[in-house]
Design a protein around this motif. Structure first.
Motif, PDB file in Angstrom:
ATOM      1  N   THR A 119       0.927  -1.122  -0.097  1.00 13.38           N
ATOM      2  CA  THR A 119       0.098   0.076  -0.035  1.00 13.38           C
ATOM      3  C   THR A 119       0.926   1.119   0.074  1.00 13.38           C
ATOM      4  O   THR A 119       2.202   1.104  -0.142  1.00 13.38           O
TER       5      THR A 119
ATOM      6  N   THR B 169      -8.362  -9.000   8.370  1.00 20.63           N
ATOM      7  CA  THR B 169      -7.464  -7.669   8.773  1.00 20.63           C
ATOM      8  C   THR B 169      -8.193  -7.274  10.167  1.00 20.63           C
ATOM      9  O   THR B 169      -9.459  -7.681  10.376  1.00 20.63           O
TER      10      THR B 169
ATOM     11  N   LYS C  57      -9.877  -3.854  11.872  1.00 26.47           N
ATOM     12  CA  LYS C  57     -10.395  -2.673  11.227  1.00 26.47           C
ATOM     13  C   LYS C  57      -9.395  -1.594  11.755  1.00 26.47           C
ATOM     14  O   LYS C  57      -9.510  -0.470  10.865  1.00 26.47           O
TER      15      LYS C  57
ATOM     16  N   LYS D  70      -2.867  -0.342   7.201  1.00 26.65           N
ATOM     17  CA  LYS D  70      -3.177  -0.778   5.927  1.00 26.65           C
ATOM     18  C   LYS D  70      -4.758  -0.185   5.414  1.00 26.65           C
ATOM     19  O   LYS D  70      -5.062   0.344   4.329  1.00 26.65           O
ATOM     20  N   VAL D  71      -5.734  -0.441   6.365  1.00 25.56           N
ATOM     21  CA  VAL D  71      -7.131   0.250   5.988  1.00 25.56           C
ATOM     22  C   VAL D  71      -7.068   1.403   5.690  1.00 25.56           C
ATOM     23  O   VAL D  71      -7.958   1.770   4.898  1.00 25.56           O
ATOM     24  N   ASP D  72      -6.583   2.100   6.526  1.00 23.26           N
ATOM     25  CA  ASP D  72      -6.550   3.643   6.370  1.00 23.26           C
ATOM     26  C   ASP D  72      -5.735   4.024   5.104  1.00 23.26           C
ATOM     27  O   ASP D  72      -6.175   4.880   4.427  1.00 23.26           O
TER      28      ASP D  72
ATOM     29  N   ASP E 247      -7.907   3.524   1.903  1.00 25.62           N
ATOM     30  CA  ASP E 247      -8.806   4.429   1.950  1.00 25.62           C
ATOM     31  C   ASP E 247      -8.243   5.774   1.479  1.00 25.62           C
ATOM     32  O   ASP E 247      -8.980   6.524   0.842  1.00 25.62           O
TER      33      ASP E 247
ATOM     34  N   HIS F  98      -7.464   3.282  -3.121  1.00 28.05           N
ATOM     35  CA  HIS F  98      -7.752   1.849  -2.775  1.00 28.05           C
ATOM     36  C   HIS F  98      -6.733   1.220  -3.725  1.00 28.05           C
ATOM     37  O   HIS F  98      -6.938  -0.067  -3.684  1.00 28.05           O
TER      38      HIS F  98
ATOM     39  N   ASP G  92     -10.950  -2.957  -0.953  1.00 27.67           N
ATOM     40  CA  ASP G  92     -11.879  -2.159  -0.156  1.00 27.67           C
ATOM     41  C   ASP G  92     -12.052  -3.079   1.337  1.00 27.67           C
ATOM     42  O   ASP G  92     -12.048  -4.527   1.255  1.00 27.67           O
ATOM     43  N   GLU G  93     -12.395  -2.479   2.298  1.00 26.36           N
ATOM     44  CA  GLU G  93     -12.512  -2.988   3.509  1.00 26.36           C
ATOM     45  C   GLU G  93     -14.091  -3.419   3.384  1.00 26.36           C
ATOM     46  O   GLU G  93     -14.995  -2.620   3.336  1.00 26.36           O
TER      47      GLU G  93
ATOM     48  N   THR H 276     -12.442  -7.740  10.181  1.00 23.26           N
ATOM     49  CA  THR H 276     -12.872  -7.390   9.110  1.00 23.26           C
ATOM     50  C   THR H 276     -12.190  -7.935   7.752  1.00 23.26           C
ATOM     51  O   THR H 276     -11.298  -8.687   8.036  1.00 23.26           O
TER      52      THR H 276
ATOM     53  N   LEU I 139     -10.477  -7.599   3.772  1.00 25.12           N
ATOM     54  CA  LEU I 139     -10.320  -6.794   2.898  1.00 25.12           C
ATOM     55  C   LEU I 139     -10.359  -7.722   1.394  1.00 25.12           C
ATOM     56  O   LEU I 139     -10.047  -8.820   1.555  1.00 25.12           O
TER      57      LEU I 139
END
Length: 168
Positions: free
Chosen positions: A28, A55, A57, A61-63, A66, A70, A92-93, A122, A124
Motif C-alpha cells: 500500500t 484484517t 479494522k 493498511k485499512v486507512d 482508503d 484503494h 476495499d474493507e 473485518t 479486505l
C-alpha cells in the motif's frame, strides 16, 4: 488458500500459480507516499479473481487503502518452482458476516482472540485489475544448466513464460 475456477479464462493461469502460495506481500502507500509491504495470509481467490484477507479494522493498511484511491499490489512467490505473480488492483474493507463464516479458520484465532465475533475482525477484498506472471516450466536443474549455458556462450538467459492478464 482456497482457489475457485475463474470466470475469466485468462485468470485461470494466475489461479494455478498462486493456489499453493498461502502468503502474499500486500503493498500500500503510506501517508508520506512510501510503498509499504506486509505479509498477509490469503484466504481465498474467488471465481471473479478477487482475493480475500482477514484484517483488523484499526490496521494502518485499512486507512492507507482508503486514502490512496484503494490501490494495492499483491506479490506471490514460489521460488522452488520459479513462479512469481504480481497482482495490482483495488481494495476495499468489507464487513460481511456470511463471508467471514465461509472463510474462517482456527488458524486466524491468534490474531482475532474472540474468533469470528472479534470486534476488530473485518475483510479486505482485492479486485484483480492486472496480473503479471513469470513462470518456468523447467526443473531447477534445467534452469541451472540454462543459466550456465548463457554465461558460457554470452547469450541471454531464457527465463520462461511472462505474461500480463487483464481482468475487466
Amino acid at each position: 488458500m482456497e482457489t475457485k475456477t475463474q470466470r475469466n479464462e485468462q485468470l485461470e493461469k494466475i489461479r494455478e500459480l498462486v493456489k499453493d502460495i498461502r502468503i502474499a506481500m500486500m503493498t500500500t502507500i503510506d501517508d508520506q507516499g512510501n510503498l509499504v509491504s506486509r505479509p498477509m495470509a490469503t484466504m481465498q481467490m474467488d471465481e471473479n479473481g478477487t482475493f480475500w484477507f482477514f484484517t483488523k479494522k484499526s490496521a494502518p493498511k485499512v486507512d492507507q487503502i482508503d486514502k490512496h484511491e484503494h490501490r494495492v499490489n499483491l506479490a506471490f512467490a514460489h521460488p522452488d518452482e520459479a513462479s512469481y505473480v504480481s497482482v495490482s488492483g483495488s481494495a476495499d474493507e468489507v464487513y460481511d458476516r456470511a463471508k467471514i463464516d465461509e472463510l474462517w479458520s482456527p488458524a486466524a484465532k491468534p490474531w482475532f482472540p474472540d474468533g469470528k465475533d472479534d470486534p476488530e475482525l473485518t475483510l479486505l477484498k482485492v479486485h484483480t485489475e492486472l496480473a503479471e506472471y513469470w513462470d518456468s516450466t523447467s526443473s531447477r536443474m534445467v534452469r541451472f544448466l540454462e543459466m550456465a549455458r548463457a554465461a558460457v556462450t554470452g547469450d541471454t538467459y531464457k527465463e520462461g513464460e511472462n505474461q500480463k492478464v487483464y481482468n475487466s
